[in-house]
Design an enzyme around this catalytic site. Sequence first.
Site, PDB file in Angstrom:
ATOM      1  N   ILE A 163       1.490  -1.095   0.443  1.00 25.06           N
ATOM      2  CA  ILE A 163      -0.226  -0.227  -0.152  1.00 25.06           C
ATOM      3  C   ILE A 163       0.848   1.088  -0.083  1.00 25.06           C
ATOM      4  O   ILE A 163       0.584   2.014  -0.602  1.00 25.06           O
ATOM      5  CB  ILE A 163      -0.520  -0.346   1.353  1.00 25.06           C
ATOM      6  CG1 ILE A 163      -1.786  -1.115   0.915  1.00 25.06           C
ATOM      7  CG2 ILE A 163      -1.678   1.221   1.464  1.00 25.06           C
ATOM      8  CD1 ILE A 163      -2.913  -1.194   1.802  1.00 25.06           C
ATOM      9  N   ASP A 205      14.785   2.935  10.377  1.00 28.98           N
ATOM     10  CA  ASP A 205      14.286   1.978  11.125  1.00 28.98           C
ATOM     11  C   ASP A 205      12.721   3.649  11.736  1.00 28.98           C
ATOM     12  O   ASP A 205      13.306   4.202  12.894  1.00 28.98           O
ATOM     13  CB  ASP A 205      14.328   0.949  11.987  1.00 28.98           C
ATOM     14  CG  ASP A 205      13.772   0.187  12.910  1.00 28.98           C
ATOM     15  OD1 ASP A 205      12.129   1.017  13.370  1.00 28.98           O
ATOM     16  OD2 ASP A 205      13.821  -0.839  13.263  1.00 28.98           O
ATOM     17  N   ASN A 218       2.488   5.296   7.036  1.00 32.17           N
ATOM     18  CA  ASN A 218       2.269   3.904   6.199  1.00 32.17           C
ATOM     19  C   ASN A 218       1.973   2.563   7.536  1.00 32.17           C
ATOM     20  O   ASN A 218       1.604   1.820   7.091  1.00 32.17           O
ATOM     21  CB  ASN A 218       2.232   4.142   4.956  1.00 32.17           C
ATOM     22  CG  ASN A 218       2.121   2.733   4.745  1.00 32.17           C
ATOM     23  OD1 ASN A 218       0.708   2.536   4.197  1.00 32.17           O
ATOM     24  ND2 ASN A 218       3.230   1.845   3.755  1.00 32.17           N
ATOM     25  N   ASN A 242     -10.530  -7.719  16.053  1.00 39.93           N
ATOM     26  CA  ASN A 242      -9.470  -9.332  15.576  1.00 39.93           C
ATOM     27  C   ASN A 242      -9.751 -10.206  16.205  1.00 39.93           C
ATOM     28  O   ASN A 242      -8.491  -9.757  17.133  1.00 39.93           O
ATOM     29  CB  ASN A 242      -9.263  -8.585  13.705  1.00 39.93           C
ATOM     30  CG  ASN A 242      -9.257  -9.854  13.158  1.00 39.93           C
ATOM     31  OD1 ASN A 242     -10.366 -10.484  12.940  1.00 39.93           O
ATOM     32  ND2 ASN A 242      -8.695  -9.664  11.911  1.00 39.93           N
ATOM     33  N   TYR A 284      -2.498  -5.849  17.377  1.00 39.13           N
ATOM     34  CA  TYR A 284      -2.326  -4.527  15.758  1.00 39.13           C
ATOM     35  C   TYR A 284      -3.782  -3.692  16.775  1.00 39.13           C
ATOM     36  O   TYR A 284      -3.471  -2.415  16.480  1.00 39.13           O
ATOM     37  CB  TYR A 284      -2.786  -5.850  14.960  1.00 39.13           C
ATOM     38  CG  TYR A 284      -2.785  -4.789  13.537  1.00 39.13           C
ATOM     39  CD1 TYR A 284      -2.208  -4.486  12.743  1.00 39.13           C
ATOM     40  CD2 TYR A 284      -3.966  -5.187  12.736  1.00 39.13           C
ATOM     41  CE1 TYR A 284      -2.023  -4.237  11.890  1.00 39.13           C
ATOM     42  CE2 TYR A 284      -4.245  -4.344  12.082  1.00 39.13           C
ATOM     43  CZ  TYR A 284      -3.221  -3.949  11.017  1.00 39.13           C
ATOM     44  OH  TYR A 284      -2.863  -3.541   9.759  1.00 39.13           O
TER      45      TYR A 284
HETATM   46  P1  NAD Z   1       3.300  -3.983   4.067  1.00 42.60           P
HETATM   47  O1  NAD Z   1       3.717  -5.542   5.265  1.00 42.60           O
HETATM   48  O2  NAD Z   1       3.662  -4.849   2.503  1.00 42.60           O
HETATM   49  O3  NAD Z   1       3.896  -3.349   4.300  1.00 42.60           O
HETATM   50  C1  NAD Z   1       4.773  -2.630   5.325  1.00 42.60           C
HETATM   51  C2  NAD Z   1       5.934  -2.140   5.042  1.00 42.60           C
HETATM   52  O4  NAD Z   1       5.911  -0.743   6.230  1.00 42.60           O
HETATM   53  C3  NAD Z   1       7.015  -2.495   4.513  1.00 42.60           C
HETATM   54  O5  NAD Z   1       7.871  -2.250   3.225  1.00 42.60           O
HETATM   55  C4  NAD Z   1       7.482  -2.569   5.653  1.00 42.60           C
HETATM   56  O6  NAD Z   1       9.266  -3.020   5.074  1.00 42.60           O
HETATM   57  C5  NAD Z   1       7.674  -1.955   6.081  1.00 42.60           C
HETATM   58  N1  NAD Z   1       8.531  -0.839   7.653  1.00 42.60           N
HETATM   59  C6  NAD Z   1       7.649  -1.820   8.261  1.00 42.60           C
HETATM   60  N2  NAD Z   1       8.065  -2.248   9.585  1.00 42.60           N
HETATM   61  C7  NAD Z   1       9.077  -0.645   9.091  1.00 42.60           C
HETATM   62  C8  NAD Z   1       9.743   0.540  10.343  1.00 42.60           C
HETATM   63  N3  NAD Z   1       9.521  -0.101  11.356  1.00 42.60           N
HETATM   64  N4  NAD Z   1      10.591   0.993   9.704  1.00 42.60           N
HETATM   65  C9  NAD Z   1      10.600   1.929   8.440  1.00 42.60           C
HETATM   66  N5  NAD Z   1       9.423   0.945   7.182  1.00 42.60           N
HETATM   67  C10 NAD Z   1       8.698   0.111   7.875  1.00 42.60           C
HETATM   68  O7  NAD Z   1       1.828  -3.855   4.037  1.00 42.60           O
HETATM   69  P2  NAD Z   1       0.827  -3.453   4.075  1.00 42.60           P
HETATM   70  O8  NAD Z   1      -0.849  -4.471   3.247  1.00 42.60           O
HETATM   71  O9  NAD Z   1       1.058  -2.328   2.326  1.00 42.60           O
HETATM   72  O10 NAD Z   1      -0.051  -2.400   5.173  1.00 42.60           O
HETATM   73  C11 NAD Z   1       0.541  -1.241   4.620  1.00 42.60           C
HETATM   74  C12 NAD Z   1      -0.149  -0.236   6.007  1.00 42.60           C
HETATM   75  O11 NAD Z   1      -1.821  -0.619   6.022  1.00 42.60           O
HETATM   76  C13 NAD Z   1      -0.088  -0.697   7.353  1.00 42.60           C
HETATM   77  O12 NAD Z   1      -0.029   0.123   8.257  1.00 42.60           O
HETATM   78  C14 NAD Z   1      -1.146  -2.291   7.474  1.00 42.60           C
HETATM   79  O13 NAD Z   1      -1.162  -2.503   8.822  1.00 42.60           O
HETATM   80  C15 NAD Z   1      -2.581  -1.355   6.973  1.00 42.60           C
HETATM   81  N6  NAD Z   1      -3.427  -2.265   6.525  1.00 42.60           N
HETATM   82  C16 NAD Z   1      -3.400  -2.707   5.467  1.00 42.60           C
HETATM   83  C17 NAD Z   1      -4.767  -3.670   5.193  1.00 42.60           C
HETATM   84  C18 NAD Z   1      -4.321  -4.970   3.739  1.00 42.60           C
HETATM   85  O14 NAD Z   1      -5.214  -5.331   3.287  1.00 42.60           O
HETATM   86  N7  NAD Z   1      -2.899  -4.890   3.456  1.00 42.60           N
HETATM   87  C19 NAD Z   1      -5.728  -3.891   5.977  1.00 42.60           C
HETATM   88  C20 NAD Z   1      -5.980  -2.348   6.822  1.00 42.60           C
HETATM   89  C21 NAD Z   1      -4.696  -1.891   7.101  1.00 42.60           C
END
Ligand code: NAD
Length: 445
Positions: free
Chosen positions: A218, A260, A286, A345, A351
């Site tokens: 995302i 990080d 994000n 959930n 989370y």
């Molecule tokens: P993803 O795991 O594909 O990507 C998350 C990114 O965040 C990764 O590139 C990871 O390396 C980076 N990251 C994690 N920890 C980090 C840190 N400490 N410092 C810097 N970067 C860090 O996740 P996604 O599915 O793309 O989700 C993106 C956001 O949307 C998240 O916050 C997630 O909780 C939220 N979300 C996703 C969904 C879904 O269906 N995919 C649903 C609800 C909420």
Amino acid sequence: MDTLIRLHRSPIWGPLVRLVGLPKPVELARHAGAYVGEALAGRTAAVLAAKGGTCMAQLEAAVRNAGGARWNAADAQALDVLIVDATACAALADFRELYEVFHPLAGRLARNGRVLLVGPAAGEGPVSQAVARGMDGFLRSLAKEVGRRGIAANLLQVEQGAADRIEGALRFFCGPQTAYVTGQVVRIGAMTAAPSAVPQVAALAGKSALVTGAARGIGLAIAERLAQEGAHVVAADVPAAEADLRALCARIGGSALPLDITSPDAPGALCAALRERGGVDIVVHNAGITRDRTMAKMEASQWQQVLDVNLEAVARIDEALLADSVLRDHGRVVCLSSISGIAGNFGQTNYATSKAALIGYVAGQAPRYAARGITFNAVAPGFIETAMTKKVPFMTREIGRRLNSLLQGGQPRDVAELVTFLASPGAYGISGQTVRVCGQGLMGA
Ligand code: NAD
């Protein structure tokens, strides 16, 4: 293309899936390009008043500016965009007006059409609160009915003195970008200081944006979308993702910042990098992680990692950006929450705590920075087709994907569209709120 849509279209599988009664989602009309001046060009639109609305002039002007063609009820043509101004409704008996306006038109809406109900924000007293809440219930039910035809229906609740702030929201909620945002209730408020000029097209040329977790999923879609509107994107992610970050930045002309976000020096490093660019206008929190376990089995480290990344790092980074005025006036902060933070959930106490806390966080920050024109909002995605959801077992995934009004999962681009809208100058009436991008998922509905 969605698997069920493909099966329905197949000459071999089509008759079988119809025989067993599998749902038939509509292929959603999405727009791959940047915003265009005439967002409603080639679309028929009707702006109607329920009991002589108070925002008719603003709504009609917005539709004209967006190039919408006036719909003629006498023609046989379908109606693409239905906008109903119900802001004058103030008594319980006024609900009848909704019936009068919507009953003859609900069946005439085109596939992939849009419904925008514009109602009053709740004031004091039981009647005012009942009117606002009743419209909420009406809209959510209507969205479930019309969703079968790929139609998105949303409600704007307009506060006193905020009618001039509707245009940006109308363009988004009636345009192609809102394909997966439906069944939402969004307040247009007068609290946030208005920018000196609001471009009609919500382009972001000259703006600088920070997106955390931008290397994939995302976050990557958000970085690409903001850059498509002309923003310079500083893309941050963990050092292990540096190669992906650099590839993204080469494509979109952004700057890679491997770090990080939980490290103690991350806020300082981000401030330094953004100050070099003269500050930042858009901050998208994000980056997020899951460490799912039931409460009884969850280790302290799993609890803490999730709270650190998803919540505490967000607050610490904002604190630094705001203290040093690195975040410019009329800035936009958007946090990625989740449906999990609304509905809860199984196995996600950590989370859900972090994602629900973000909903409270943006609500609390919004009034504090309203005088500087800065907005804080959260976006709560439902089932989005990403690497994360691909890992879910087939049956659970299929159920998650179908349990919404549009009968399908969303795309990362759908989340990016909502974030980009909230990051745009025209969204200055919206602050302190959480908008779901979930196809009106049943969870937490
Ligand atoms: P993803 O795991 O594909 O990507 C998350 C990114 O965040 C990764 O590139 C990871 O390396 C980076 N990251 C994690 N920890 C980090 C840190 N400490 N410092 C810097 N970067 C860090 O996740 P996604 O599915 O793309 O989700 C993106 C956001 O949307 C998240 O916050 C997630 O909780 C939220 N979300 C996703 C969904 C879904 O269906 N995919 C649903 C609800 C909420």
